[in-house]
Motif scaffolding. Structure first.
Motif, mmCIF file in Angstrom:
data_model
loop_
_atom_site.group_PDB
_atom_site.id
_atom_site.type_symbol
_atom_site.label_atom_id
_atom_site.label_comp_id
_atom_site.label_asym_id
_atom_site.label_seq_id
_atom_site.Cartn_x
_atom_site.Cartn_y
_atom_site.Cartn_z
ATOM 1 N N UNK A 116 53.854 37.417 48.214
ATOM 2 C CA UNK A 116 52.720 37.927 48.977
ATOM 3 C C UNK A 116 52.838 39.439 49.142
ATOM 4 N N UNK A 117 54.026 39.888 49.521
ATOM 5 C CA UNK A 117 54.254 41.321 49.692
ATOM 6 C C UNK A 117 53.987 42.053 48.381
ATOM 7 N N UNK A 118 54.457 41.444 47.318
ATOM 8 C CA UNK A 118 54.278 42.038 45.987
ATOM 9 C C UNK A 118 52.785 42.162 45.652
ATOM 10 N N UNK A 119 52.063 41.119 45.966
ATOM 11 C CA UNK A 119 50.638 41.114 45.657
ATOM 12 C C UNK A 119 49.888 42.147 46.495
ATOM 13 N N UNK A 120 50.217 42.196 47.775
ATOM 14 C CA UNK A 120 49.573 43.201 48.625
ATOM 15 C C UNK A 120 49.904 44.610 48.112
ATOM 16 N N UNK A 121 51.162 44.800 47.714
ATOM 17 C CA UNK A 121 51.556 46.123 47.222
ATOM 18 C C UNK A 121 50.793 46.469 45.942
ATOM 19 N N UNK A 122 50.698 45.487 45.039
ATOM 20 C CA UNK A 122 49.971 45.725 43.789
ATOM 21 C C UNK A 122 48.508 46.050 44.073
ATOM 22 N N UNK A 123 47.935 45.275 44.983
ATOM 23 C CA UNK A 123 46.529 45.488 45.317
ATOM 24 C C UNK A 123 46.332 46.873 45.907
ATOM 25 N N UNK A 124 47.260 47.241 46.764
ATOM 26 C CA UNK A 124 47.185 48.557 47.403
ATOM 27 C C UNK A 124 47.226 49.669 46.350
#
Lengths: 104, 328
Positions: free
Chosen positions: A81-89
């Motif tokens: 989840x953290x990875x996905x939020x970071x990628x999205x950001x």
């Protein structure tokens, strides 16, 4: 922090590690519990009790294994989840850069 | 004089082990409380809201309750065994007392005083043996009941039980804990053959192991992935932050895994996702697995990702792309 985001990716990443730590504690407790049950079965001296303790040892192993797997699943889920939020950001930042470039 | 046998077993060891089990029981209850605290603080500290955050809370709440629920059956077993140990000790002492009295009577050549003492000791020993046998039966029943409790700590429903039920492989073997069905004492927490023993307890940073990567789509993991708060639109979410392809190697073979492929195009067709989605999913799995040397990978028909060694053979799965692909 990217535009429109309120989730703290760093906190989620750290949280994943904390949950991994809980899993470590779970494994240590599991080792103690299963060891104790195995030792009891070996020291009981009563046929019925030896058998019951053997089953408890098996079930204890399965239960703790399930717990451990669930902790790992949660840790992984939070990390992803953290990875996905970071990628999205990062994607948002890139998109914003493109838009701003066009406006110039 | 009847021949009475000292019952086997070690009451001192049983009492020590019961105390140890009590400590483990208290520890797992504390673990459950810590889990609730830690997961609550992760959510609040990260300002995490929305459906995914709610799913996380529901799942981890269930996990916390499950961990706490392990305490009762462990304590119950410890109590039953401690109680039994008292009867075992008494029976052993009484039978040994009887054996001594019987020997003295034998050596006394029929002295009625010695014979009377031996007869009384014999009756007491028989009584203690009966009490020990009954205590053993009671303890066995209690331990069996507690074992039943241990098997249902997550209840019959709920997100954790549901997740466990959906795992394609047994979670206890997948968790690196060999011995499903017949875990053998210390071995239950032993390490997979290729691993050095104690490291299993360390939970190394970033080591998510193969077992966690089997989550089927639809579980709380993927849900987390799909709902960034204040979603800004698919065109933004679909934009990879950086070129990913140089980070990923794809194997040309199947690595010895039936039906596996390293072809992004084929995977795109098989799973009905864009090649970009497939690439991103594999990239995420590889990054989380932190494999040294950026090895080639193949993906089997169920989505499991396998690193391929230089010998062309696939290793243990490192994750499942269905866990990280966005929902369609």
């Amino acid at each position: 922090m990217g535009q429109g985001f309120s989730v703290s990716v760093g906190k989620l990443q750290a949280g994943s590690q904390e949950i991994s730590g809980l899993r470590g504690r779970c494994l240590i407790i599991a080792a103690d519990a299963v060891d104790a049950l195995a030792g009891m079965a070996g020291s009981a001296g009563h046929v019925g009790l030896v058998s019951a303790l053997g089953e408890a040892e098996s079930q204890g192993g399965r239960t703790f294994s399930a717990l451990s797997a669930v902790y790992q699943h949660v840790s992984f889920g939070v990390a992803v989840s953290a990875e996905t939020y970071a990628d999205t950001e990062r994607g948002i930042a890139a998109q914003a850069g493109t838009i701003l470039g066009r406006l110039r | 004089m009847s021949a009475l046998t000292v019952p086997g077993g070690d009451p001192e060891a049983l009492e020590l082990l019961a105390a140890r089990l009590e400590v483990a029981a208290a520890g797992v209850a504390d673990l459950g409380s810590s889990t609730r605290q830690v997961t609550g603080s992760i959510r609040s500290g990260a300002d995490w809201t929305g459906d995914a955050a709610d799913a996380f809370t529901a799942f981890t709440g269930d996990l916390s309750r499950g961990a706490v629920a392990v305490q009762t059956p462990l304590s119950r077993i410890a109590l039953a065994v401690r109680d039994y140990a008292g009867y075992l000790r008494a029976a052993q002492q009484q039978v040994m007392a009887y054996q001594s009295a019987a020997l003295a009577a034998q050596l006394s050549s029929g002295d009625t005083g010695y014979l009377g003492v031996a007869q009384t000791a014999g009756q007491q020993a028989e009584s203690a043996l009966a009490a020990w046998q009954a205590a053993g039966d009671r303890a066995a029943a209690e331990v069996s009941a507690a074992t039943g409790q241990l098997s249902g700590v997550f209840g019959s429903q709920g997100p954790v039980q549901s997740w466990l039920g959906r795992q394609p492989a047994q979670w206890d073997t997948l968790a690196g804990l060999p011995g499903f069905g017949e875990p053998v004492g210390r071995q239950i927490l032993g390490t997979p053959p290729a691993d050095p023993g104690p490291q299993i307890l360390k939970t190394p940073t970033g080591d998510f192991g193969p077992e966690i990567l089997v989550t089927p789509t639809g579980d709380f993991g993927p849900e987390i992935l799909i709902t960034p708060p204040r979603d800004l639109g698919p065109e933004i979410l679909g934009t990879p932050p950086a070129p990913l392809w140089p980070l990923i190697n794809y194997s040309s073979g199947d690595g010895g895994i039936k039906g596996a492929t390293g072809s992004i195009g084929k995977l795109s067709e098989d799973f009905d996702y864009s090649t970009r989605d497939i690439r991103t999913a594999i990239h995420t799995i590889k990054r989380l697995a932190r494999l040294p040397g950026n090895p080639d990978v193949v993906v089997d028909p169920s989505g499991e990702v396998y690193p391929v060694g230089q010998d062309g053979l696939a290793g243990d799965p490192i994750g499942n792309i269905l866990d990280v692909l966005p929902p369609q």
